[in-house]
Design a protein around this motif. Structure first.
Motif, PDB file in Angstrom:
ATOM      1  N   ASN A 174       2.550   4.794  -7.954  1.00  0.00           N
ATOM      2  CA  ASN A 174       2.188   3.374  -8.044  1.00  0.00           C
ATOM      3  C   ASN A 174       3.085   2.499  -7.183  1.00  0.00           C
ATOM      4  O   ASN A 174       2.620   1.538  -6.567  1.00  0.00           O
ATOM      5  N   GLU A 175       4.363   2.808  -7.137  1.00  0.00           N
ATOM      6  CA  GLU A 175       5.292   2.051  -6.300  1.00  0.00           C
ATOM      7  C   GLU A 175       4.964   2.254  -4.827  1.00  0.00           C
ATOM      8  O   GLU A 175       4.983   1.310  -4.032  1.00  0.00           O
ATOM      9  N   VAL A 204       2.023   3.007  -3.551  1.00  0.00           N
ATOM     10  CA  VAL A 204       0.766   2.296  -3.271  1.00  0.00           C
ATOM     11  C   VAL A 204       1.051   0.816  -3.023  1.00  0.00           C
ATOM     12  O   VAL A 204       0.513   0.215  -2.098  1.00  0.00           O
ATOM     13  N   LYS A 205       1.925   0.229  -3.838  1.00  0.00           N
ATOM     14  CA  LYS A 205       2.269  -1.184  -3.662  1.00  0.00           C
ATOM     15  C   LYS A 205       2.938  -1.409  -2.302  1.00  0.00           C
ATOM     16  O   LYS A 205       2.595  -2.345  -1.581  1.00  0.00           O
ATOM     17  N   LEU A 206       3.882  -0.548  -1.938  1.00  0.00           N
ATOM     18  CA  LEU A 206       4.554  -0.676  -0.639  1.00  0.00           C
ATOM     19  C   LEU A 206       3.554  -0.502   0.502  1.00  0.00           C
ATOM     20  O   LEU A 206       3.607  -1.222   1.505  1.00  0.00           O
ATOM     21  N   PHE A 207       2.653   0.459   0.364  1.00  0.00           N
ATOM     22  CA  PHE A 207       1.619   0.699   1.375  1.00  0.00           C
ATOM     23  C   PHE A 207       0.747  -0.544   1.519  1.00  0.00           C
ATOM     24  O   PHE A 207       0.494  -1.015   2.628  1.00  0.00           O
ATOM     25  N   ALA A 208       0.320  -1.098   0.396  1.00  0.00           N
ATOM     26  CA  ALA A 208      -0.557  -2.272   0.404  1.00  0.00           C
ATOM     27  C   ALA A 208       0.134  -3.482   1.022  1.00  0.00           C
ATOM     28  O   ALA A 208      -0.513  -4.313   1.672  1.00  0.00           O
ATOM     29  N   GLU A 228      -5.657   0.970  -3.894  1.00  0.00           N
ATOM     30  CA  GLU A 228      -5.265   1.885  -4.965  1.00  0.00           C
ATOM     31  C   GLU A 228      -4.949   3.248  -4.363  1.00  0.00           C
ATOM     32  O   GLU A 228      -5.169   3.467  -3.174  1.00  0.00           O
ATOM     33  N   ALA A 229      -4.504   4.159  -5.193  1.00  0.00           N
ATOM     34  CA  ALA A 229      -4.150   5.507  -4.720  1.00  0.00           C
ATOM     35  C   ALA A 229      -5.332   6.182  -4.029  1.00  0.00           C
ATOM     36  O   ALA A 229      -5.167   6.865  -3.023  1.00  0.00           O
ATOM     37  N   MET A 282       7.832   1.781   7.046  1.00  0.00           N
ATOM     38  CA  MET A 282       8.044   1.631   5.611  1.00  0.00           C
ATOM     39  C   MET A 282       8.447   2.956   4.970  1.00  0.00           C
ATOM     40  O   MET A 282       9.364   3.007   4.156  1.00  0.00           O
ATOM     41  N   VAL A 283       7.795   4.033   5.367  1.00  0.00           N
ATOM     42  CA  VAL A 283       8.108   5.347   4.815  1.00  0.00           C
ATOM     43  C   VAL A 283       9.559   5.725   5.134  1.00  0.00           C
ATOM     44  O   VAL A 283      10.282   6.226   4.279  1.00  0.00           O
ATOM     45  N   GLU A 284       9.980   5.434   6.357  1.00  0.00           N
ATOM     46  CA  GLU A 284      11.359   5.760   6.740  1.00  0.00           C
ATOM     47  C   GLU A 284      12.364   4.880   5.995  1.00  0.00           C
ATOM     48  O   GLU A 284      13.340   5.376   5.450  1.00  0.00           O
ATOM     49  N   LYS A 285      12.113   3.570   5.958  1.00  0.00           N
ATOM     50  CA  LYS A 285      13.078   2.628   5.372  1.00  0.00           C
ATOM     51  C   LYS A 285      13.085   2.650   3.838  1.00  0.00           C
ATOM     52  O   LYS A 285      14.146   2.654   3.221  1.00  0.00           O
ATOM     53  N   LYS A 286      11.921   2.650   3.222  1.00  0.00           N
ATOM     54  CA  LYS A 286      11.836   2.531   1.761  1.00  0.00           C
ATOM     55  C   LYS A 286      11.839   3.873   1.035  1.00  0.00           C
ATOM     56  O   LYS A 286      12.284   3.956  -0.098  1.00  0.00           O
TER      57      LYS A 286
END
Length: 77
Positions: free
Chosen positions: A4-5, A7-11, A23-24, A45-49
């Protein structure tokens, strides 16, 4: 990181889409705003978060849903 976290970052990478619409199971390639610029934002985002390096454009291209990307990221940890 929980799904869920993620998905929120992706969105949050989309400027013109309400994050609650993603959503997922969302097929993100079908979203009107999906672009190579958003893909770069997702990779960053994937690298940083998430602390994961090495997610590639090809992996984004071959995945269908946000959960697919999450699973790839989890397997790279």
């Amino acid at each position: 990181m929980e799904l869920n976290e993620f998905v929120k970052l992706f969105a949050d990478q989309f400027d013109d889409i309400d994050p609650s619409e993603i959503e997922a199971g969302t097929a993100y390639h079908d979203l009107d705003d999906w672009s190579s610029l958003i893909a770069l934002s997702v990779l960053n985002m994937v690298e940083k978060k998430c602390g994961v390096r090495g997610l590639t454009f090809d992996e984004l291209k071959s995945s269908t849903t946000v959960e697919d990307v999450y699973n790839i990221v989890q397997n790279k940890k």
